[in-house]
Enzyme design. Structure first.
Site, short mmCIF file in Angstrom:
data_model
loop_
_atom_site.label_atom_id
_atom_site.label_comp_id
_atom_site.label_asym_id
_atom_site.label_seq_id
_atom_site.Cartn_x
_atom_site.Cartn_y
_atom_site.Cartn_z
N THR A 288 0.87 -1.16 0.00
CA THR A 288 0.00 0.00 0.00
C THR A 288 0.91 1.21 0.00
O THR A 288 2.09 1.11 0.32
CB THR A 288 -0.88 -0.02 1.27
N GLU B 158 -3.00 -4.37 -2.61
CA GLU B 158 -2.96 -5.44 -1.61
C GLU B 158 -1.56 -6.01 -1.45
O GLU B 158 -0.70 -5.32 -0.90
CB GLU B 158 -3.96 -6.55 -1.93
N ASP C 123 -8.91 -9.88 1.27
CA ASP C 123 -9.20 -9.24 2.56
C ASP C 123 -10.52 -9.71 3.16
O ASP C 123 -10.81 -9.44 4.33
CB ASP C 123 -9.24 -7.71 2.42
N SER D 8 -11.02 -3.11 5.13
CA SER D 8 -9.65 -2.64 4.99
C SER D 8 -9.16 -2.07 6.31
O SER D 8 -9.96 -1.76 7.20
CB SER D 8 -9.57 -1.57 3.90
N SER D 9 -7.84 -1.91 6.42
CA SER D 9 -7.25 -1.22 7.56
C SER D 9 -6.67 0.14 7.18
O SER D 9 -6.06 0.80 8.02
CB SER D 9 -6.14 -2.07 8.18
N GLY E 136 0.96 -0.90 5.10
CA GLY E 136 1.35 -1.91 6.07
C GLY E 136 0.27 -2.88 6.49
O GLY E 136 0.36 -3.46 7.58
#
Length: 593
Positions: free
Chosen positions: A403, A423, A445, A469-470, A490
């Site tokens: 990312t 990703e 994910d 997602s994060s 990350g």
């Protein structure tokens, strides 16, 4: 990473071919992780991308224009981290109406995808087979995000915003060691896809540092997008994306299992970017705005900050502040894993997760003298009885680390924080023939299966659904004005990186450059806390270990960038000094730091 635009021109003629040529760089941009000045700012992981954004600012563009220009340039120089075949989340503070807007440009699942898509004979397929497959490819969201941002808030036409990236793809950039090593890490799977191998393994090997890498196919794709906008996805480019995912073009004789995908031309052409209200929390009197679901970034960072805010950092001391940060992250991740998914498919209790009452309920699990146990159970969003939990822990999923993040600011007070991704490093590994970009593998994910308890159901696959997602692009206001903007790559460590940057800057009193360089730790409701080598062996590690924290060494956590609005209209842009090869920050009119 350190790579720059090469203004090669006709004089080199045919000496530089698609991929790389052994041509020395015409110029080398110096990396600077910190820049201070006025008139606007850009920070990315790459000098060429930073310069692309700065060029647009010089020509009268605003922060939105600069962000899209930099993002498109990163699609050239950081093709394994983000670009036209991926998606992301875009935050913009608008000085015109004094509010933060967000765009959800997350990829979407095909209409034919069902919750058992990643199961075979009732069991999850091997994760590696999901990663390198057409099955993991979602409808790209980046093109629609770039177009929507420019249409809604930009000052510069799309065709002019895209010009620096088009020139960069056409003229080339200098390969550095990070680009070479990332290519080498992917060489085996890249070799199994002829179009990927032709582009990224010229002559059958990763390009050498110091050579020039050109991507004329991507330049052509960008020209079409610059002229037509996201409508190009309703034409041949969109059809090629779908066909490549549905039947990945595999090299003859490979023994790699490459599963076909479900993506159709209608899925790609029908993609819609969603404008959402931001996730908002108050921390020490600051307004912290992040990305709401489908991302878990804003909710998890916000919940953790709400928990941390219940403690006075002066009373805790430095070790106590770190301890509370790790415990808050542990608890917030327990809730993230249980409750967050695409809000069109799951009833995400966002208001509760970001409430002070819920923070108080979760904080009762924190012992100031010792570390808690992992995995922690999720909190009871229905209210519960004090510290009561709500069922067993849910799985965290497996997010790839590839990312990239950028920040921009302009002379009018606008600020952008934008995270984009494909990703895994190298995404699916599949290049769209003749188009010059890799396809994402973001659908990995999703949870592949739900636990017997039902935990994780919020993030199962479904038609047209966005996987959780994060990504955590963040904008912080102080007294209603922009103060900080940060973000990082990350995978799930994005959340803890952003959290640590904010805690280090606000509670521990580090400057933003100091916070950027500080060794990172990442607790994600696991038995051990990931820690960078520079943290291990420090007094802080020893004191936290005595409290029961266990640390597992990892090479690197995140590759963040950020900015801080200083006094008298000055802006401090900050990038990594070392991680991922170091980033580059620049301002329009440099001044004293």
């Amino acid at each position: 990473m350190s790579r720059v635009t090469i203004r090669i021109g006709a004089v080199l003629g045919a000496a530089v071919l698609v991929g790389t040529g052994a041509v020395p760089a015409a110029a080398q941009a110096d990396r600077d992780p910190v820049a201070v000045g006025r008139g606007g700012a850009v920070a990315t992981v790459d000098p060429a991308a930073t310069e692309a954004g700065l060029e647009v600012l010089r020509r009268g563009g605003n922060a939105v224009d600069a962000a899209v220009a930099a993002a498109a340039a990163l699609g050239v120089t950081e093709p394994y981290s983000g670009g036209f075949g991926g998606g992301g989340y875009f935050l913009y503070y608008s000085p015109a109406d004094d509010r933060v807007y967000t765009l959800d440009g997350r990829e979407t699942a095909p209409a034919a995808m069902q919750e058992d898509a990643f199961l075979e004979d009732g069991e999850p397929i091997p994760f590696a087979e999901a990663v390198t497959s057409g099955l993991s490819v979602g409808a790209p969201g980046a093109p629609a995000t770039w177009e929507r941002a420019i249409e809604e808030w930009g000052r510069t036409p799309l065709n002019r915003v895209m010009r620096p990236a088009i020139e960069l793809a056409e003229d080339g950039f200098t390969v550095d060691e990070t680009f070479r090593s990332q290519t080498e890490q992917n060489a085996d799977r890249f070799a199994d896809f002829p179009d990927t191998a032709d582009l990224f393994l010229p002559g059958g090997a990763p390009p050498e540092p110091g050579t020039v890498f050109r991507n004329p196919d991507l330049a052509d794709t960008y020209r079409a997008f610059a002229a037509e906008g996201a409508d190009v996805l309703a034409g041949e480019i969109g059809a090629d994306i779908a066909a490549t995912a549905a039947e990945p073009p595999v090299a003859p004789g490979t023994d790699r299992v490459v599963r076909p995908g479900l993506l159709t031309a209608d899925d790609v052409a029908g993609y819609t970017v969603e404008e959402r209200d931001p996730a908002h929390s108050d921390f020490r009197g600051l307004d912290v705005y992040g990305m709401a679901p489908s991302s878990s970034g804003g909710s998890t960072v916000g919940e953790a900050l709400n928990i941390i805010e219940r403690y006075d950092p002066e009373e805790l001391g430095d070790t106590g502040t770190r301890h509370v940060m790790l415990e808050a992250a542990r608890l917030a991740f327990a809730d993230r894993n249980a409750y967050v998914g695409d809000p069109a498919y799951a009833d995400v209790p966002l208001d509760t997760l970001l409430s002070d009452d819920f923070a108080a309920q979760r904080a009762c699990h924190i012992d100031l003298d010792k570390a808690g146990e992992s995995p922690a159970a999720p909190g009871d969003v229905a209210g519960g009885d004090g510290c009561a939990a709500a069922g067993p822990p849910a799985g965290a999923g497996q997010e790839g680390p590839s990312t990239t993040h950028l920040v921009t600011a302009d002379r009018w007070g606008g600020v952008v924080s934008y995270t984009m991704s494909i990703e895994q490093t190298g995404g699916s590994g599949i290049t769209v023939p003749g188009r010059g970009f890799l396809l994402n593998n973001e659908l990995t994910d999703f949870e592949f299966e739900v636990a017997e308890s039902g935990a994780g159901a919020a993030n199962l696959p479904a038609p047209n659904k966005r996987p959780r997602s994060s990504m955590a692009p963040t904008i912080v206001l102080r007294d209603g004005e922009p103060y900080l903007a940060v973000g990082s790559p990350g995978g799930a460590t994005i959340i803890t990186t952003v959290l640590q940057l904010l805690v280090d800057r606000v509670d521990r009193g580090l400057t933003l450059p100091e916070a950027m360089a500080e060794p990172r730790v990442s607790q994600r409701n696991g038995a051990a806390t990931d820690a960078e080598p520079a943290f291990l062996g420090t007094p802080a590690e020893a004191e936290l270990t005595e409290m029961g924290h266990a640390f597992a060494e990892v090479p690197e956590i995140g590759a963040a960038v950020g900015l801080e609005v200083l006094d008298r209209g000055r802006i401090q842009a900050v990038a990594e000094p070392d991680r991922r090869g170091g980033g580059h920050a620049a301002v329009l009119h440099p001044g004293r730091r």
